[in-house]
Design an enzyme around this catalytic site. Structure first.
Site, PDB file in Angstrom:
ATOM      1  N   CYS A   2      -4.987  19.607   8.560  1.00 47.15           N
ATOM      2  CA  CYS A   2      -3.783  18.802   8.751  1.00 47.15           C
ATOM      3  C   CYS A   2      -2.866  18.984   7.544  1.00 47.15           C
ATOM      4  O   CYS A   2      -3.291  18.868   6.390  1.00 47.15           O
ATOM      5  CB  CYS A   2      -4.151  17.331   8.908  1.00 47.15           C
TER       6      CYS A   2
ATOM      7  N   CYS B  69      -1.491  15.051  13.872  1.00 44.30           N
ATOM      8  CA  CYS B  69      -2.575  16.001  13.595  1.00 44.30           C
ATOM      9  C   CYS B  69      -3.765  15.793  14.532  1.00 44.30           C
ATOM     10  O   CYS B  69      -4.419  16.760  14.954  1.00 44.30           O
ATOM     11  CB  CYS B  69      -3.033  15.867  12.142  1.00 44.30           C
TER      12      CYS B  69
ATOM     13  N   CYS C 163      14.561  -8.734   6.167  1.00 48.43           N
ATOM     14  CA  CYS C 163      13.683  -8.424   5.036  1.00 48.43           C
ATOM     15  C   CYS C 163      14.346  -8.887   3.740  1.00 48.43           C
ATOM     16  O   CYS C 163      13.693  -9.395   2.826  1.00 48.43           O
ATOM     17  CB  CYS C 163      13.406  -6.927   4.961  1.00 48.43           C
TER      18      CYS C 163
ATOM     19  N   CYS D  89      14.009 -12.530   1.908  1.00 49.78           N
ATOM     20  CA  CYS D  89      12.960 -12.828   0.933  1.00 49.78           C
ATOM     21  C   CYS D  89      12.880 -11.819  -0.202  1.00 49.78           C
ATOM     22  O   CYS D  89      12.339 -12.132  -1.265  1.00 49.78           O
ATOM     23  CB  CYS D  89      11.591 -12.878   1.625  1.00 49.78           C
TER      24      CYS D  89
ATOM     25  N   ARG E 158       1.353  -4.004   7.069  1.00 50.63           N
ATOM     26  CA  ARG E 158       2.091  -4.904   6.188  1.00 50.63           C
ATOM     27  C   ARG E 158       3.484  -5.182   6.750  1.00 50.63           C
ATOM     28  O   ARG E 158       3.943  -6.327   6.793  1.00 50.63           O
ATOM     29  CB  ARG E 158       2.187  -4.288   4.798  1.00 50.63           C
TER      30      ARG E 158
ATOM     31  N   CYS F  82       5.048  -8.684   8.309  1.00 53.09           N
ATOM     32  CA  CYS F  82       6.298  -9.279   7.833  1.00 53.09           C
ATOM     33  C   CYS F  82       7.241  -9.583   9.002  1.00 53.09           C
ATOM     34  O   CYS F  82       7.847 -10.656   9.070  1.00 53.09           O
ATOM     35  CB  CYS F  82       6.990  -8.341   6.847  1.00 53.09           C
TER      36      CYS F  82
END
Length: 279
Positions: A79, A115, A188, A191, A236, A240
């Site tokens: 890959c 891949c 976003c 904050c 993550r 959010c």
């Protein structure tokens, strides 16, 4: 009567001064408490990092990287993550980036899926199945991501905008960062665009500044103590957006890659230190 008014004004003035002094003392005490809390949290993280369970995910990810799988019974060792087939050292520190063979900008998780499809013969659905682990359902993707990001530990972030597509995707990520929506009308930037923001005991980094972006981006993926799992950068961002009450983004979507591109570029120059550990 005049003397009474004077005494009353004097009493009010003294009371106001006392209230002001008490307020200032309270604010100073609160600031000191917040500073102490942040210091204790930092000590806690440092203590936990000495035995980061993410190492187990890294080891499992390396096995998956080298293990033949899929209809083609092939490993992922050929890959190309941007530095040549099979080169893993430092690759993550330069992602997302434009890939000529796919004719698009990809982050790590998009490229892994590509891949797995092209090298191992999996379908796109099979290649992106179970991107996030759940109780009793481990995720191969989280393990592969742990291994590959760990291969850039100690390397400086160096995301480039040399190809027109990289510039376009970065601009899209910047637009996404400031885009307000959802039930709370959040972005976003709500904050993460100023210094000194906090939520509960958590400091919120300013992701528009190199210091904040470097501190945040270079520590994901991370082992979440509260969840007992390693969570990737895709997770993550997904979390959010969930907290902002945005519609659930599709895993591996281009808009998430664009937001990652914006954050990664802002973190340039920071030393990568993942997979890390978070509360």
């Amino acid at each position: 009567m005049r003397n009474t008014r004077r005494r009353l004004r004097g009493t009010v003035a003294l009371t106001a001064a006392a209230i002001a002094a008490a307020s200032l003392a309270g604010l100073a005490s609160l600031a000191q408490a917040q500073g102490s809390t942040a210091e204790e949290i930092a000590k806690y993280r440092q203590m936990l990092a000495e035995g980061n369970p993410a190492e187990l995910w890294e080891a499992a990810g390396e096995e998956l990287w080298k293990k033949p799988a899929g209809p083609k019974n092939a490993s992922l060792e050929q890959c190309d993550l941007g530095k040549g087939p099979g080169v893993t050292k430092g690759a993550y520190a330069e992602l997302p980036r434009y890939f000529k063979d796919a004719n698009k900008v990809m982050d790590l998780e998009q490229r892994l899926a590509w891949c797995r499809v092209t090298l191992q013969g999996l379908t796109q659905e099979e290649a992106t199945k179970q991107p996030f682990s759940a109780s009793g359902k481990p995720s191969d993707i989280e393990r592969l991501a742990s291994y590959l990001t760990g291969e850039s530990r100690g390397v400086k972030m160096n995301v480039q905008l040399t190809h027109p597509e990289e510039k376009r995707v970065y601009a899209l990520g910047q637009k996404m960062f400031f885009y307000r929506g959802g039930a709370y009308d959040f972005a976003c930037a709500t904050c993460h665009a100023v210094d000194g923001q906090r939520i509960r005991l958590q400091d919120l980094p300013n992701l528009l500044e190199p210091k904040g972006a470097q501190a945040a981006y270079t520590t994901w993926p991370a082992y979440r103590v509260s969840q007992g799992e390693v969570r990737t950068m895709q997770h993550r961002i997904y979390d959010c957006l969930r907290q902002q009450r945005f519609p659930e983004p599709a895993y591996g979507s281009d808009v998430i890659t664009a937001l990652s591109m914006f954050l990664a570029k802002n973190a340039n120059g920071g030393t990568y230190d993942g997979p890390n550990m978070k509360r």
